[in-house]
Write an enzyme that holds these catalytic residues in place. Structure first.
Site, short mmCIF file in Angstrom:
data_model
loop_
_atom_site.label_atom_id
_atom_site.label_comp_id
_atom_site.label_asym_id
_atom_site.label_seq_id
_atom_site.Cartn_x
_atom_site.Cartn_y
_atom_site.Cartn_z
N GLU A 134 -9.78 13.25 -5.82
CA GLU A 134 -8.61 12.41 -6.13
C GLU A 134 -8.85 11.48 -7.31
OE1 GLU A 134 -7.19 9.48 -3.34
OE2 GLU A 134 -9.17 9.28 -2.44
N ARG B 62 -5.63 -10.67 -4.62
CA ARG B 62 -6.34 -11.09 -3.39
C ARG B 62 -5.41 -11.12 -2.18
NH1 ARG B 62 -11.21 -13.64 -4.32
NH2 ARG B 62 -11.06 -14.69 -2.33
N HIS C 34 -18.55 31.86 7.32
CA HIS C 34 -17.27 32.51 7.68
C HIS C 34 -16.35 32.59 6.46
CE1 HIS C 34 -18.44 32.44 11.86
NE2 HIS C 34 -18.82 31.19 11.69
N LYS D 202 -12.55 11.96 -1.99
CA LYS D 202 -12.86 10.92 -2.98
C LYS D 202 -13.10 11.56 -4.35
CE LYS D 202 -11.76 7.87 -1.63
NZ LYS D 202 -11.11 8.14 -0.35
N CYS E 224 -7.32 -14.37 0.66
CA CYS E 224 -6.16 -15.01 0.03
C CYS E 224 -6.63 -15.66 -1.27
CB CYS E 224 -5.61 -16.09 0.94
SG CYS E 224 -5.23 -15.51 2.59
N TRP F 83 -2.88 -13.31 2.22
CA TRP F 83 -3.18 -12.01 2.83
C TRP F 83 -3.26 -12.32 4.32
CZ3 TRP F 83 -3.33 -7.00 1.64
CH2 TRP F 83 -3.88 -6.13 2.58
N LYS G 141 -0.87 4.07 -4.10
CA LYS G 141 -1.72 3.43 -3.09
C LYS G 141 -1.13 3.64 -1.69
CE LYS G 141 -5.07 1.28 -1.32
NZ LYS G 141 -6.33 2.05 -1.13
N ASN H 259 -8.27 -20.03 2.83
CA ASN H 259 -8.65 -18.62 2.77
C ASN H 259 -9.78 -18.43 3.77
OD1 ASN H 259 -9.30 -16.01 2.07
ND2 ASN H 259 -10.57 -16.61 0.33
N GLY H 260 -9.58 -17.61 4.79
CA GLY H 260 -10.63 -17.41 5.80
C GLY H 260 -9.99 -17.28 7.17
N GLU I 267 -14.22 13.55 3.61
CA GLU I 267 -13.88 12.32 2.88
C GLU I 267 -14.57 12.30 1.53
OE1 GLU I 267 -11.73 10.22 2.99
OE2 GLU I 267 -12.46 8.52 1.82
C1 AGP Z 1 -7.27 7.92 0.21
O1 AGP Z 1 -8.23 7.62 -0.78
C2 AGP Z 1 -5.89 8.05 -0.36
N1 AGP Z 1 -5.51 6.91 -1.09
C3 AGP Z 1 -4.85 8.49 0.69
O2 AGP Z 1 -5.33 9.69 1.28
C4 AGP Z 1 -4.59 7.51 1.86
O3 AGP Z 1 -5.71 7.42 2.69
C5 AGP Z 1 -3.40 8.05 2.65
O4 AGP Z 1 -2.26 8.06 1.81
C6 AGP Z 1 -3.08 7.23 3.92
O5 AGP Z 1 -2.75 5.91 3.54
P1 AGP Z 1 -2.68 4.79 4.72
O6 AGP Z 1 -4.06 4.66 5.27
O7 AGP Z 1 -2.22 3.55 4.01
O8 AGP Z 1 -1.71 5.27 5.76
#
Ligand code: AGP
Length: 618
Positions: free
Chosen positions: A498, A27, A514, A495, A2, A74, A613, A100-101, A491
């Protein structure tokens, strides 16, 4: 985490506090509030939602005063609401606290206070702390307190009873030109002004007002007045009060030393794991302690199948969870893309638990799949970062990540946190079944060493930057891994693609022959996640297959593995750990590689094109 801001001086406090909160909104942003001191005593205003909602409310209430505290939240205990927003008052309503904590023993303190007739209006641990300070204040008013103000002694005595972490600011109606601060485990900084002083979670909140700051240390208390400040220590140590000059811009200060939130969040991960584990280990019984499942041990023992559903990075965490539940708890587990699961009519027996794994708690496909599961009467649990989010509220129970806001669109610390939560869940359910105390103990011991092992990997960021730069002209990458490092390959590929927009694919290493091996040539680097383990030799064969076709190889390997360095073009080493916990380490080099590669290409790392996000639409 927070955001906290405090002020005492000659200027009107409310505008300064709101402006400071805006600088701390990254935050936490589910609710906000302020409390001020004036001729009417102590007045407060708090509001669910972003800081704009608070500012709109303040336009109506026009709180006046020259001292005050404020908070942007938060949520950790109690979902976002007006009542759960900070500041919180003591029983008398003359003391206000922002925090905050996490107060781990707040339930015990609350029970004692309730027995003494205290009434609480929120679900928060902070309100309990405020009442506890109020009780100590009543006592301090009757003693000399070694010359300290009663409110200062009250804060110190109350904090001695607290287990957990805190960064707090406190005001009391009896001392209209005093703000008290204290910290343990959460940051708190004094801003030194001329005839005024500030207190905040980090310098970004006050950098527009002063660049002279004092970083408080754990167990230190600060007493701010318009004309000066005192710093005390709750230990026998004498506090070292050192004024530092902040040279950063306000925007840079939010990221601290980091150029991007994504890098800041990658470097936060040792703390992220500590936050996810805090208060959730029972060392005596070699198991985990998870209070929010809302399922009895008998119900959990009856579970004969687990479905993990998610999207994106969270889906990769689910794949790691599949290995964990099957290996540690012996429960058949399957992983589903939420976007597919929501439309399938999958036959699910009654003793199946459906987990929704999600950072935001608002992903449309995951929410729809959760609702479909509930509609069919299945038990649903959420592994989620945002307290009070839709998925967290609609699931029958779950585990919060306590990772703090994740600002970078590319998920990093939330992923690590999800895996940590899955380790704790698999440990807990395994220890209800056939997992031995010995293995449970070993998992806990190793899990508690992971943060320091991540620190060691993070210290290689410079080296990884060089490797990323070496391959910056590459347009196609393969990422390979086996067992629970196969999801790490996926993953790592996600990363990279994206945030740098180059093509990258993750595969189970054995899948190479394959088809994907046709892609290998001298311009297509392969990242191979090859820590020591029971199928290490198979991974070495896959590495040879790539080299035989002149493909460059970047290997993630276990410290001390010299053999791989003779075969791969570049190697990033990670410390050894239990195979079940390897994903917590092997992902770190891939996060850093993707970050440095994208920066080398000049990409907008925190806000990559086409992405959001939280994907709250289908
Ligand atoms: C991951 O880096 C991406 N931002 C995206 O794949 C994300 O993980 C996905 O949209 C799921 O989001 P969530 O975990 O908030 O459900």
């Amino acid at each position: 985490m927070c955001g906290i801001v405090g002020y005492v001086g000659k200027r009107e406090v409310a505008p300064l506090l709101v402006e400071g909160l805006r600088r701390l909104e990254y935050r936490g942003y589910d609710s906000a509030g302020i409390a001020v001191l004036n001729e009417n005593g102590l007045q407060s205003c708090k509001k669910m939602g972003r800081i704009d909602a608070l500012a709109a409310e303040l336009k109506k209430t026009k709180l006046k005063g020259h001292a005050g505290i404020s908070h942007t939240r938060w949520a950790t205990h109690g979902e976002p609401s007006d009542l759960n927003a900070h500041p919180h008052m003591d029983q008398s309503g003359r003391i206000a606290v922002v925090h905050n904590g996490v107060i781990e023993n707040f339930q015990k303190l609350k029970e004692k206070l309730e027995k003494e007739g205290h009434v609480f209006t929120s679900q928060t641990d902070t309100e309990v702390l405020a009442h506890w300070i109020g009780v100590k204040y009543q006592k301090a008013m009757k003693s000399t307190n070694n010359g300290r103000l009663p409110i200062v002694s009250a804060v110190e005595e109350a904090l001695r009873d607290v287990v957990g972490t805190y960064g707090i600011a406190v005001i009391c109606a009896d001392f209209p030109d005093v703000v008290v601060g204290a910290r343990r485990g959460s940051p708190l900084v004094i801003g030194v002004g001329k005839g005024e002083n500030f207190l905040a979670s980090d310098v970004s909140a006050m950098i527009a007002q002063t660049r002279d700051v004092i970083y408080l240390k754990d167990y230190e208390l600060a007493v701010l007045k318009p004309g000066g400040f005192d710093v005390y220590s709750m230990t026998s140590q004498q506090p070292t009060v050192q004024v530092s000059r902040v040279e950063w811009s306000a925007d840079a200060a939010e990221k601290g030393d980091f150029p991007h939130f994504m890098l800041k969040e990658i470097f936060e991960q040792p703390q992220t794991i500590q936050n996810a584990v805090r208060g959730r280990i029972n060392h005596e019984e070699c198991t985990a302690v998870l209070g929010g499942l809302n399922l009895s041990a008998t119900q959990l023992r009856a579970v004969d199948r687990i479905i993990l559903m998610a999207c994106g990075t969270s889906w990769h965490a689910a794949l790691v969870g599949e290995y964990l539940f099957e290996e540690l708890a012996g429960i058949p587990t399957e992983v589903e893309y939420a976007s597919e699961f929501r439309y399938r009519n999958a036959p699910i027996e009654k003793n199946t638990i459906v987990f929704a794994i999600t950072q935001s708690g608002e992903t449309a496909d995951t929410l729809a799949a959760l609702r479909e599961s509930k509609r069919k009467g299945h038990t649903t649990l959420a592994i989620c970062n945002v307290v009070g989010s839709t998925i967290a509220r609609e699931a029958d129970g779950g585990v919060y990540l306590h990772a703090g806001p994740e600002i970078g669109v590319a998920s990093t610390k939330a992923f690590i946190s999800q895996i940590t939560a899955l380790v704790l869940l698999a440990l807990y359910m395994g220890r209800l079944r056939s997992l031995s105390a010995a293995l449970g103990k070993k998992i806990i011991e190793e899990l508690e060493l992971i943060p320091s092992k991540i620190e060691k990997i993070l210290s290689q960021s410079g080296e990884i930057n060089k490797i990323a730069f070496k391959y910056k002209a590459s347009k196609d990458f393969l990422f390979l891994g086996r067992q629970s490092n196969f999801p790490i390959a996926l993953e790592g590929a996600l990363k990279l693609k994206e945030i740098s927009y180059v093509h990258a694919e993750g595969y189970p290493a054995a899948e190479m022959k394959h088809g994907p091996i046709a892609l290998i040539d001298k311009d297509t680097p392969t990242v191979i996640v090859a820590p020591r383990g029971n199928i290490y030799d198979k991974l070495m064969s896959n590495l040879e297959e790539v080299k035989a076709r002149k493909g460059p190889v970047i290997a993630v390997a276990t410290e001390g593995d010299e053999a791989i360095a003779k075969k791969a073009d570049d190697v990033i080493y990670v410390p050894s750990t239990l195979e079940q916990l390897q994903p917590l380490l092997t992902i770190i080099p891939l996060q850093l590689f993707a970050y440095h590669f994208a920066v080398a290409l000049g990409c907008d790392v925190d806000k990559p094109r086409n992405l959001a996000k939280s994907v709250t639409v289908e």
